[in-house]
Design a protein around this motif. Structure first.
Motif, PDB file in Angstrom:
ATOM      1  N   VAL A 174      17.037  32.990  54.939  1.00 31.59           N
ATOM      2  CA  VAL A 174      17.528  31.951  53.834  1.00 31.59           C
ATOM      3  C   VAL A 174      16.668  32.253  52.580  1.00 31.59           C
ATOM      4  CG1 VAL A 174      17.231  29.328  53.436  1.00 31.59           C
ATOM      5  CG2 VAL A 174      17.362  30.035  55.804  1.00 31.59           C
ATOM      6  N   LEU A 175      18.029  32.151  51.667  1.00 31.99           N
ATOM      7  CA  LEU A 175      17.544  32.700  50.232  1.00 31.99           C
ATOM      8  C   LEU A 175      17.657  31.328  49.527  1.00 31.99           C
ATOM      9  CD1 LEU A 175      20.051  35.645  50.130  1.00 31.99           C
ATOM     10  CD2 LEU A 175      17.626  35.774  49.505  1.00 31.99           C
ATOM     11  N   VAL A 176      16.559  31.294  48.618  1.00 31.45           N
ATOM     12  CA  VAL A 176      16.506  30.101  47.806  1.00 31.45           C
ATOM     13  C   VAL A 176      16.405  30.600  46.242  1.00 31.45           C
ATOM     14  CG1 VAL A 176      15.079  28.118  46.949  1.00 31.45           C
ATOM     15  CG2 VAL A 176      15.765  28.373  49.468  1.00 31.45           C
ATOM     16  N   PHE A 177      17.039  29.918  45.202  1.00 35.09           N
ATOM     17  CA  PHE A 177      16.614  29.614  43.769  1.00 35.09           C
ATOM     18  C   PHE A 177      16.492  28.686  43.374  1.00 35.09           C
ATOM     19  CE2 PHE A 177      18.689  29.878  39.588  1.00 35.09           C
ATOM     20  CZ  PHE A 177      17.844  30.875  38.802  1.00 35.09           C
ATOM     21  N   ASP A 178      15.102  28.586  42.679  1.00 33.07           N
ATOM     22  CA  ASP A 178      14.742  27.100  42.120  1.00 33.07           C
ATOM     23  C   ASP A 178      14.859  26.996  40.765  1.00 33.07           C
ATOM     24  OD1 ASP A 178      12.928  28.741  40.821  1.00 33.07           O
ATOM     25  OD2 ASP A 178      11.245  27.945  41.721  1.00 33.07           O
ATOM     26  N   GLY A 179      15.896  27.448  40.232  1.00 29.31           N
ATOM     27  CA  GLY A 179      16.341  27.422  38.784  1.00 29.31           C
ATOM     28  C   GLY A 179      15.484  28.423  37.891  1.00 29.31           C
ATOM     29  N   ARG A 180      14.521  29.106  38.317  1.00 28.51           N
ATOM     30  CA  ARG A 180      13.834  30.143  37.631  1.00 28.51           C
ATOM     31  C   ARG A 180      13.633  31.401  38.552  1.00 28.51           C
ATOM     32  NH1 ARG A 180       8.849  29.819  36.967  1.00 28.51           N
ATOM     33  NH2 ARG A 180       8.627  28.462  38.686  1.00 28.51           N
ATOM     34  N   ARG A 181      13.295  31.186  39.809  1.00 30.06           N
ATOM     35  CA  ARG A 181      12.795  32.392  40.662  1.00 30.06           C
ATOM     36  C   ARG A 181      13.695  32.297  41.880  1.00 30.06           C
ATOM     37  NH1 ARG A 181       6.793  32.925  42.059  1.00 30.06           N
ATOM     38  NH2 ARG A 181       7.516  30.484  42.706  1.00 30.06           N
ATOM     39  N   ALA A 182      13.943  33.471  42.579  1.00 22.37           N
ATOM     40  CA  ALA A 182      14.901  33.564  43.946  1.00 22.37           C
ATOM     41  C   ALA A 182      13.581  34.115  44.841  1.00 22.37           C
ATOM     42  CB  ALA A 182      16.000  34.233  43.550  1.00 22.37           C
ATOM     43  N   ALA A 183      13.732  33.681  46.171  1.00 16.93           N
ATOM     44  CA  ALA A 183      13.043  34.364  47.076  1.00 16.93           C
ATOM     45  C   ALA A 183      13.631  34.327  48.619  1.00 16.93           C
ATOM     46  CB  ALA A 183      11.591  33.636  47.174  1.00 16.93           C
ATOM     47  N   TRP A 184      13.426  34.899  49.516  1.00 16.09           N
ATOM     48  CA  TRP A 184      13.471  34.786  50.757  1.00 16.09           C
ATOM     49  C   TRP A 184      12.404  33.550  51.528  1.00 16.09           C
ATOM     50  CZ3 TRP A 184      17.468  36.578  53.483  1.00 16.09           C
ATOM     51  CH2 TRP A 184      18.322  37.906  53.129  1.00 16.09           C
ATOM     52  N   VAL A 185      12.982  32.731  51.856  1.00 15.64           N
ATOM     53  CA  VAL A 185      12.106  31.596  52.302  1.00 15.64           C
ATOM     54  C   VAL A 185      11.960  31.831  53.962  1.00 15.64           C
ATOM     55  CG1 VAL A 185      12.131  30.068  50.477  1.00 15.64           C
ATOM     56  CG2 VAL A 185      13.830  29.680  52.369  1.00 15.64           C
ATOM     57  N   GLU A 186      13.013  32.353  54.474  1.00 15.71           N
ATOM     58  CA  GLU A 186      12.673  32.307  55.640  1.00 15.71           C
ATOM     59  C   GLU A 186      13.724  33.803  56.063  1.00 15.71           C
ATOM     60  OE1 GLU A 186      15.007  29.684  58.294  1.00 15.71           O
ATOM     61  OE2 GLU A 186      13.840  27.741  57.325  1.00 15.71           O
ATOM     62  N   ARG A 187      13.040  34.772  57.015  1.00 18.75           N
ATOM     63  CA  ARG A 187      13.750  35.990  57.174  1.00 18.75           C
ATOM     64  C   ARG A 187      13.781  36.040  58.779  1.00 18.75           C
ATOM     65  NH1 ARG A 187      12.244  40.864  53.588  1.00 18.75           N
ATOM     66  NH2 ARG A 187      14.295  41.121  54.126  1.00 18.75           N
ATOM     67  N   ALA A 188      14.806  37.041  59.207  1.00 17.30           N
ATOM     68  CA  ALA A 188      14.800  37.277  60.671  1.00 17.30           C
ATOM     69  C   ALA A 188      14.117  38.538  60.937  1.00 17.30           C
ATOM     70  CB  ALA A 188      16.471  37.699  60.759  1.00 17.30           C
ATOM     71  N   PRO A 189      13.549  38.810  61.987  1.00 15.44           N
ATOM     72  CA  PRO A 189      12.935  40.055  62.572  1.00 15.44           C
ATOM     73  C   PRO A 189      13.690  41.099  61.820  1.00 15.44           C
ATOM     74  CG  PRO A 189      12.867  38.596  64.285  1.00 15.44           C
ATOM     75  CD  PRO A 189      13.914  38.069  63.233  1.00 15.44           C
ATOM     76  N   ASP A 190      12.721  42.074  61.674  1.00 18.81           N
ATOM     77  CA  ASP A 190      13.308  43.713  61.014  1.00 18.81           C
ATOM     78  C   ASP A 190      13.933  44.375  62.347  1.00 18.81           C
ATOM     79  OD1 ASP A 190      11.478  44.752  62.583  1.00 18.81           O
ATOM     80  OD2 ASP A 190      10.132  45.317  61.043  1.00 18.81           O
ATOM     81  N   GLU A 191      14.407  45.497  62.006  1.00 23.27           N
ATOM     82  CA  GLU A 191      15.149  46.330  63.330  1.00 23.27           C
ATOM     83  C   GLU A 191      14.234  46.479  64.460  1.00 23.27           C
ATOM     84  OE1 GLU A 191      16.883  49.507  61.333  1.00 23.27           O
ATOM     85  OE2 GLU A 191      18.555  48.419  60.092  1.00 23.27           O
ATOM     86  N   GLY A 195      12.041  44.352  65.279  1.00 23.27           N
ATOM     87  CA  GLY A 195      11.680  43.112  66.174  1.00 23.27           C
ATOM     88  C   GLY A 195      10.522  42.583  65.380  1.00 23.27           C
ATOM     89  N   LYS A 196       9.855  43.159  64.395  1.00 23.34           N
ATOM     90  CA  LYS A 196       8.629  42.543  63.931  1.00 23.34           C
ATOM     91  C   LYS A 196       9.068  41.426  62.919  1.00 23.34           C
ATOM     92  CE  LYS A 196       4.886  44.178  60.705  1.00 23.34           C
ATOM     93  NZ  LYS A 196       4.468  45.306  60.018  1.00 23.34           N
ATOM     94  N   PRO A 197       8.310  40.333  63.349  1.00 16.74           N
ATOM     95  CA  PRO A 197       8.476  39.288  62.230  1.00 16.74           C
ATOM     96  C   PRO A 197       8.468  39.542  60.743  1.00 16.74           C
ATOM     97  CG  PRO A 197       6.994  38.703  64.193  1.00 16.74           C
ATOM     98  CD  PRO A 197       7.178  40.366  64.086  1.00 16.74           C
ATOM     99  N   ARG A 198       9.266  38.863  60.143  1.00 13.13           N
ATOM    100  CA  ARG A 198       8.911  38.873  58.512  1.00 13.13           C
ATOM    101  C   ARG A 198       8.686  37.293  57.795  1.00 13.13           C
ATOM    102  NH1 ARG A 198      14.082  42.794  56.881  1.00 13.13           N
ATOM    103  NH2 ARG A 198      15.104  41.191  58.115  1.00 13.13           N
ATOM    104  N   GLY A 199       7.983  37.363  56.997  1.00 12.63           N
ATOM    105  CA  GLY A 199       7.741  36.161  56.366  1.00 12.63           C
ATOM    106  C   GLY A 199       8.448  36.027  55.154  1.00 12.63           C
ATOM    107  N   PRO A 200       8.225  35.179  54.213  1.00 16.80           N
ATOM    108  CA  PRO A 200       8.894  34.657  52.877  1.00 16.80           C
ATOM    109  C   PRO A 200       8.562  35.825  52.040  1.00 16.80           C
ATOM    110  CG  PRO A 200       7.887  32.735  53.701  1.00 16.80           C
ATOM    111  CD  PRO A 200       7.382  33.767  54.888  1.00 16.80           C
ATOM    112  N   GLU A 201       9.425  36.191  51.093  1.00 17.49           N
ATOM    113  CA  GLU A 201       9.239  37.085  50.255  1.00 17.49           C
ATOM    114  C   GLU A 201      10.167  36.985  49.045  1.00 17.49           C
ATOM    115  OE1 GLU A 201      10.382  42.130  49.891  1.00 17.49           O
ATOM    116  OE2 GLU A 201      10.367  40.917  51.781  1.00 17.49           O
ATOM    117  N   LEU A 202       9.311  37.109  47.812  1.00 15.16           N
ATOM    118  CA  LEU A 202       9.945  36.769  46.438  1.00 15.16           C
ATOM    119  C   LEU A 202      10.988  37.988  46.252  1.00 15.16           C
ATOM    120  CD1 LEU A 202       9.600  34.690  44.428  1.00 15.16           C
ATOM    121  CD2 LEU A 202       8.194  36.393  43.049  1.00 15.16           C
ATOM    122  N   ILE A 203      12.049  37.658  45.759  1.00 17.88           N
ATOM    123  CA  ILE A 203      13.188  38.662  45.191  1.00 17.88           C
ATOM    124  C   ILE A 203      12.489  39.235  44.084  1.00 17.88           C
ATOM    125  CG2 ILE A 203      15.384  38.919  44.598  1.00 17.88           C
ATOM    126  CD1 ILE A 203      15.048  38.245  47.492  1.00 17.88           C
TER     127      ILE A 203
END
Length: 246
Positions: free
Chosen positions: A89-106, A108-116
Motif C-alpha cells: 500500500v502506497l500513501v501520499f499525504d500531500g507532501r511525502r509518499a511512503a509504502w505503509v504496508e509491504r508484501a514480503p520480499d522474494e 519471504g522476509k517481511p518488509r515494513g513501512p518505507e519512505l519513498i
C-alpha cells in the motif's frame, strides 16, 4: 424610375448603418474564452449541475499492463492519495509518499513501512491529476487550441505544487479531456508522456474516463478503470504516513 432606385438605395444604406452597430456590439459582448471559462465548461461536461463542494473523494480500480490484480486507488481532494497494489500500500499525504504496508520480499522476509525517495513524491501528484483533472484544484494556463483527432481542443497546462506538469487537451465541443501530456519532473525540455482518453463511463450521471491509451512495453495499450465511486468519505487515517520514517 432612376429617382426611385436612389431612394431605395438610400433606405438600404440607412438600414445597414442601423444594423451594423448592433452587430458590432453583439460581437463585443461575446465572452472571451479564458482558462476559467474552459475549466467551468469542463466541470459541467463531467459533473453536470453538481457544485465543486459536491465532489469530495473518489475510489477507482485500475488495471494496467495486463495485470489481473487491480490497483485500488482512493483520492481525497485535493491531494490525499492511497494506492493498494499487489506488493503493498502506497500513501501520499500531500507532501511525502511512503509504502505503509509491504508484501514480503522474494525470499519471504517481511518488509515494513518505507519512505519513498523524495525525488518521486511529485509523481504522486501526477497520479492524482490522472484520476481527477488538476485544473479543478490548481491554477491552469490556457496555451491555445490544437487538433486532437482532427477536432479542436483547448490546451490547458497545470504546474503541480511539487514540480511536475500536466497538459490537458479539452475537446472544444464536448469539453471533455481527450489527451494529456505529462512532464514528470517539470523541466525546461522534458520528455513528455502522452496518454489518450477514448471512452467514457457513466457513473450516476458523472462522465468518467473508462481508462486511457498509452505507449506500453509492447506498444500501444489501454489501461482500464472499473468500480468507480465518488464521495466514498475515506477516513484521514488512510493517508497517514507512519511516524519515524526518514
Amino acid at each position: 424610375m432612376e429617382r426611385a432606385m436612389r431612394v431605395i438605395g438610400a433606405l438600404l444604406s440607412l438600414a445597414l448603418l442601423c444594423v451594423a452597430p448592433v452587430t458590432v456590439s453583439a460581437q463585443r459582448e461575446q465572452p472571451a474564452v479564458t482558462a476559467e471559462v474552459v475549466v467551468a465548461r469542463a466541470w459541467t461536461a463531467m459533473f453536470g449541475d453538481r457544485k465543486d463542494h459536491d465532489i469530495r473523494s473518489l475510489y477507482v480500480e485500475g488495471r494496467f499492463h495486463g495485470k489481473d490484480t487491480p490497483s485500488r486507488m482512493t483520492l481525497k481532494r485535493p491531494n490525499l492519495f492511497r494506492n493498494e497494489v499487489a506488493s503493498g500500500v502506497l500513501v501520499f499525504d500531500g507532501r511525502r509518499a511512503a509504502w505503509v504496508e509491504r508484501a514480503p520480499d522474494e525470499a519471504g522476509k517481511p518488509r515494513g513501512p518505507e519512505l519513498i525517495e523524495p525525488a518521486s513524491w511529485r509523481h504522486f501528484e501526477v497520479d492524482i491529476a490522472l484520476l481527477f483533472p488538476a485544473f479543478f484544484d490548481h491554477p491552469a494556463e490556457l496555451r491555445g487550441i490544437e487538433k486532437v483527432n482532427g477536432a479542436d481542443a483547448y490546451v490547458l497546462q497545470v504546474a503541480l505544487p511539487l514540480g511536475s506538469r500536466v497538459t490537458y487537451f479539452v475537446d472544444a465541443t464536448s469539453y471533455l479531456v481527450v489527451r494529456r501530456l505529462v512532464s514528470w519532473d517539470g523541466g525546461a525540455d522534458p520528455t513528455l508522456w502522452e496518454n489518450v482518453i477514448d471512452g467514457w463511463l457513466d457513473v450516476g450521471g458523472i462522465r468518467f474516463p473508462d481508462g486511457y491509451v498509452f505507449e506500453g512495453r509492447q506498444g500501444r495499450e489501454k489501461g482500464t478503470y472499473a468500480n468507480v465511486r465518488f464521495n466514498v468519505e475515506p477516513a484521514d487515517e488512510l493517508f497517514v504516513i507512519p511516524a519515524g520514517l526518514e
